[in-house]
Enzyme design. Structure first.
Site, PDB file in Angstrom:
ATOM      1  N   LYS A 117      -3.217   5.940   2.474  1.00 57.96           N
ATOM      2  CA  LYS A 117      -3.133   4.726   1.649  1.00 57.96           C
ATOM      3  C   LYS A 117      -3.580   5.087   0.239  1.00 57.96           C
ATOM      4  O   LYS A 117      -4.399   5.993   0.047  1.00 57.96           O
ATOM      5  CB  LYS A 117      -4.063   3.635   2.209  1.00 57.96           C
ATOM      6  CG  LYS A 117      -3.691   2.245   1.775  1.00 57.96           C
ATOM      7  CD  LYS A 117      -2.494   1.717   2.545  1.00 57.96           C
ATOM      8  CE  LYS A 117      -2.056   0.354   2.089  1.00 57.96           C
ATOM      9  NZ  LYS A 117      -0.958  -0.160   2.908  1.00 57.96           N
TER      10      LYS A 117
HETATM   11  P1  NAD Z   1       2.660  -9.219  -2.510  1.00 62.21           P
HETATM   12  O1  NAD Z   1       1.776  -8.803  -3.608  1.00 62.21           O
HETATM   13  O2  NAD Z   1       4.135  -9.173  -2.690  1.00 62.21           O
HETATM   14  O3  NAD Z   1       2.311 -10.729  -2.050  1.00 62.21           O
HETATM   15  C1  NAD Z   1       1.014 -11.136  -1.721  1.00 62.21           C
HETATM   16  C2  NAD Z   1       1.009 -12.665  -1.600  1.00 62.21           C
HETATM   17  O4  NAD Z   1      -0.292 -13.084  -1.186  1.00 62.21           O
HETATM   18  C3  NAD Z   1       1.302 -13.390  -2.917  1.00 62.21           C
HETATM   19  O5  NAD Z   1       2.048 -14.556  -2.655  1.00 62.21           O
HETATM   20  C4  NAD Z   1      -0.105 -13.780  -3.414  1.00 62.21           C
HETATM   21  O6  NAD Z   1      -0.099 -14.911  -4.261  1.00 62.21           O
HETATM   22  C5  NAD Z   1      -0.778 -14.068  -2.092  1.00 62.21           C
HETATM   23  N1  NAD Z   1      -2.234 -13.971  -2.179  1.00 62.21           N
HETATM   24  C6  NAD Z   1      -2.954 -13.033  -2.825  1.00 62.21           C
HETATM   25  N2  NAD Z   1      -4.274 -13.297  -2.725  1.00 62.21           N
HETATM   26  C7  NAD Z   1      -4.376 -14.422  -1.972  1.00 62.21           C
HETATM   27  C8  NAD Z   1      -5.451 -15.195  -1.518  1.00 62.21           C
HETATM   28  N3  NAD Z   1      -6.705 -14.868  -1.840  1.00 62.21           N
HETATM   29  N4  NAD Z   1      -5.183 -16.282  -0.761  1.00 62.21           N
HETATM   30  C9  NAD Z   1      -3.912 -16.637  -0.457  1.00 62.21           C
HETATM   31  N5  NAD Z   1      -2.837 -15.936  -0.865  1.00 62.21           N
HETATM   32  C10 NAD Z   1      -3.063 -14.850  -1.604  1.00 62.21           C
HETATM   33  O7  NAD Z   1       2.211  -8.337  -1.247  1.00 62.21           O
HETATM   34  P2  NAD Z   1       3.072  -8.002   0.043  1.00 62.21           P
HETATM   35  O8  NAD Z   1       3.773  -6.724  -0.162  1.00 62.21           O
HETATM   36  O9  NAD Z   1       3.814  -9.212   0.470  1.00 62.21           O
HETATM   37  O10 NAD Z   1       1.897  -7.687   1.088  1.00 62.21           O
HETATM   38  C11 NAD Z   1       1.205  -8.730   1.762  1.00 62.21           C
HETATM   39  C12 NAD Z   1       0.413  -8.119   2.906  1.00 62.21           C
HETATM   40  O11 NAD Z   1       1.299  -7.429   3.807  1.00 62.21           O
HETATM   41  C13 NAD Z   1      -0.641  -7.077   2.515  1.00 62.21           C
HETATM   42  O12 NAD Z   1      -1.727  -7.145   3.405  1.00 62.21           O
HETATM   43  C14 NAD Z   1       0.078  -5.760   2.722  1.00 62.21           C
HETATM   44  O13 NAD Z   1      -0.809  -4.670   2.948  1.00 62.21           O
HETATM   45  C15 NAD Z   1       0.864  -6.088   3.971  1.00 62.21           C
HETATM   46  N6  NAD Z   1       1.997  -5.217   4.185  1.00 62.21           N
HETATM   47  C16 NAD Z   1       2.978  -5.106   3.249  1.00 62.21           C
HETATM   48  C17 NAD Z   1       4.062  -4.283   3.488  1.00 62.21           C
HETATM   49  C18 NAD Z   1       5.215  -4.180   2.523  1.00 62.21           C
HETATM   50  O14 NAD Z   1       6.206  -3.522   2.862  1.00 62.21           O
HETATM   51  N7  NAD Z   1       5.174  -4.814   1.373  1.00 62.21           N
HETATM   52  C19 NAD Z   1       4.120  -3.526   4.674  1.00 62.21           C
HETATM   53  C20 NAD Z   1       3.104  -3.678   5.618  1.00 62.21           C
HETATM   54  C21 NAD Z   1       2.059  -4.526   5.353  1.00 62.21           C
END
Ligand code: NAD
Length: 471
Positions: A117
């Site tokens: 990571k």
């Molecule tokens: P992103 O940055 O695109 O979106 C994050 C979302 O969460 C946004 O809508 C933001 O406003 C919201 N957010 C942030 N802080 C917050 C809070 N305190 N309370 C409520 N909402 C909040 O990120 P993403 O890529 O969608 O990733 C989201 C999660 O999924 C993370 O934990 C990430 O590690 C996990 N993840 C992502 C991927 C990927 O391919 N993008 C893969 C596996 C896991």
């Protein structure tokens, strides 16, 4: 889950394998003890932690130094793989835990990758595109010796996207002229060797993990005889949901987080593949929107694509033509819904709010959104939790396809990508659910079953590679 909890879970999983006389039965007595202790030692420690304060010049003048990390947990199952996030919450302990989870997730889904990571401690929205470009390039310069298509392959995560991956590949190529570079990052734009559907893959997989359980998993389990006592509460929960789906015609969903993962999972739910749903609530960092009759998802997605956030007041909602009540962001997790999808950040359900959680089925799209204590409490109550390492592997599965296509330079169609991702995940779901509901009584939760299967694969690999022998 924190690093400490993840390590405890890994140790407990290895101990369970040690006590199973049929697992690596050739190992006995002192040699058996030593071998399994060595496995604990290796899997609960991290191969490499690199930290650097990257120097970035700001547009308005002046220079800032920003903490940045690349953490490689283990590569026994294949090259290191894991996202890079740009977030103010980035710190070493969190990055290390997420690297552990990547090793376990990849092993669980039989992907030929280890776990890593990375992160930069910034709020991406405070920086201009030119500044983000400089941060992305400097990150690659600092960590270049530890990256590469046959060493460590990053992907997007919170606060990063295909544009940033493209910049990073460009810099990697500049630093390594004449070397293989296309597979050095995944989650790139399609023009730059990215896989069609990669951006949507995690959200699609998150929805699929729930839809598969309701549509395929439950009939599969019903046709087999459930012999053990432990998951009876979970089975009752799922039976009640299935009955509700039948009588009311749909299930009510709430999705926390409306970024890459949440917005796609919410749209999939709205489109009702396999299960009829009503998406009654979505949220982001600033707002929760609720409409008991179902939210207009296409309009909200359109707004999100344009503004990067959800509309957060009645005027913006009226201008958009969307009917919804406006609530505080944290309210979403305690709403009375059938299914809660967590797709924002870590630790949103903890000791502080676990007793107020009403959803009987929770899907972890985000990594580690439920603390260990809350996880144990909710499991005990009969809540079904589809854990992060099972539910959110769509992204890394399609990253694997991207990495594979970059090596042969033949592009998959989006249909092939979706089909292969779903088949791959469905194979893992079947294995996990059968083991949990029909298998060993020691498996305490779906998460515990996932860890057990992943750790078993990793221990076998360590053993076969001769890593557990002392001379
Ligand atoms: P992103 O940055 O695109 O979106 C994050 C979302 O969460 C946004 O809508 C933001 O406003 C919201 N957010 C942030 N802080 C917050 C809070 N305190 N309370 C409520 N909402 C909040 O990120 P993403 O890529 O969608 O990733 C989201 C999660 O999924 C993370 O934990 C990430 O590690 C996990 N993840 C992502 C991927 C990927 O391919 N993008 C893969 C596996 C896991």
């Amino acid at each position: 889950m924190t690093t400490l909890h993840t390590k405890d879970t890994i140790e407990a999983a290895i101990e369970m394998l040690y006590k199973d006389p049929n697992f690596l039965e050739e190992l006995t007595d002192k040699r058996r003890r030593q071998t399994f202790n060595s496995a604990k030692e290796i899997l609960t420690t991290t191969d490499k932690i690199v930290k650097s304060y990257i120097r970035v010049s700001r547009d308005e003048g002046g220079v800032v130094r920003i903490p940045a990390y690349r953490i490689q947990h283990n590569n026994i199952a294949g090259f290191y793989k894991g996202g890079i996030r740009f977030s103010p919450a980035v710190n070493e302990s969190e990055m290390e835990n997420l690297a552990f989870l990547m090793t376990i997730k990849n092993a669980l889904h039989r992907l030929p990758f280890g776990g890593a990571k990375g992160g930069v401690a910034i709020n991406a929205s405070d920086y201009s595109d030119r500044e983000l470009f400089r941060i992305a390039r400097t990150y690659v310069q600092r960590f270049a010796p530890d990256l590469g298509p046959t060493h460590d392959i990053p992907a997007p995560d919170i606060g990063t996207n295909e544009k940033i991956m493209d910049w990073m590949v460009g810099e990697y190529k500049r630093i390594h002229p004449g070397k293989d570079y296309l597979g050095s990052f995944t989650g790139k734009s399609i023009d730059n060797g990215g896989a069609k559907g990669r951006r949507e893959a995690t959200g699609r997989g998150v929805y699929f993990s729930y839809a598969w359980l309701m549509d395929r998993g439950l009939p599969m389990l019903a046709s087999e005889k459930v012999t053990k006592d432990l998951p009876v509460k979970q089975l009752e929960t799922l039976d009640a949901l299935q009955a509700k789906h039948k009588t009311e015609g749909s299930l009510r969903l709430a999705v926390q987080g409306f970024g890459n993962v949440g917005s796609v999972a919410a749209l999939e739910a709205y489109q009702c593949d396999r299960v009829s749903n009503k998406v009654v609530a979505v949220s982001d960092v600033a707002v929760t929107l609720v409409n008991e009759n179902g939210l207009d998802m296409p309009k909200l997605i359109e707004y999100q694509n344009k503004h990067g956030v959800l509309p957060d007041n009645p005027k913006k909602l009226a201008d958009l033509g969307v009917e919804a009540d406006v609530k505080a962001p944290k309210d979403i997790v305690t709403l009375d819904v059938d299914v809660l999808m967590l797709a924002a950040i870590e630790n949103v359900i903890t000791e502080a709010n676990m007793k107020n959680i009403l959803a009987p089925l929770i899907v972890e799209g985000a990594n580690a959104p439920i603390s260990q204590l809350a996880d144990e409490y909710l499991t005990d109550q009969g809540t079904v939790i589809i854990p992060d390492i099972l539910a959110n592997a769509g992204g890394v599965t399609v990253s694997y396809l991207e990495w594979k296509q970059d090596r042969v330079t033949e592009l998959y169609t989006e249909e092939e990508v979706n089909q292969e991702m779903r088949q791959h995940m469905a194979d893992t779901f079947e294995e996990v659910y059968k083991s949990f509901f029909l298998g060993k009584p020691e498996y305490k939760s779906i998460r515990h079953t996932c860890y057990q299967q992943a750790i078993q694969r990793l221990v076998i690999l360590l053993y076969r590679h001769g890593k557990l022998f002392s001379l």
